[in-house]
Motif scaffolding. Structure first.
Motif: not given
Length: 96
Positions: A73-87
């Protein structure tokens, strides 16, 4: 003679188109496959320090045992947040 010339021209044009498509396919494949160089690493697992680093987003977590047990969860949440910020940044750049 004209028929022969037209047939020859069609063959040459077809061959040129086929070569262009093959070159484009080859370039696409090369761009998808990395060289295997260390600089292309995605993630590093440091067992002595219990650390995992995701180099794509610059995230370092000191919870390697938990991650190996399946607590992603900590890694996936960070990856999701980074993807959303890039989008979001892409949308803002597109619509100014």
């Amino acid at each position: 003679n004209r028929d022969k010339a037209m047939k020859n021209l069609r063959i040459r044009l077809y061959d040129m188109q086929r070569q262009a498509k093959d070159a484009a396919r080859s370039d696409a494949r090369k761009s998808q496959v990395g060289s295997g160089d260390r600089s292309e690493r995605i993630r590093t697992y440091n067992f002595p320090q219990g650390r995992v680093t995701d180099h794509r987003i610059g995230l370092t977590l000191h919870s390697l045992p938990q991650i190996l047990e399946g607590d992603l969860d900590p890694m996936l949440n960070a990856l999701i947040a980074e993807d959303q910020a890039a989008r979001l940044a892409d949308l803002e750049a597109e619509f100014g």
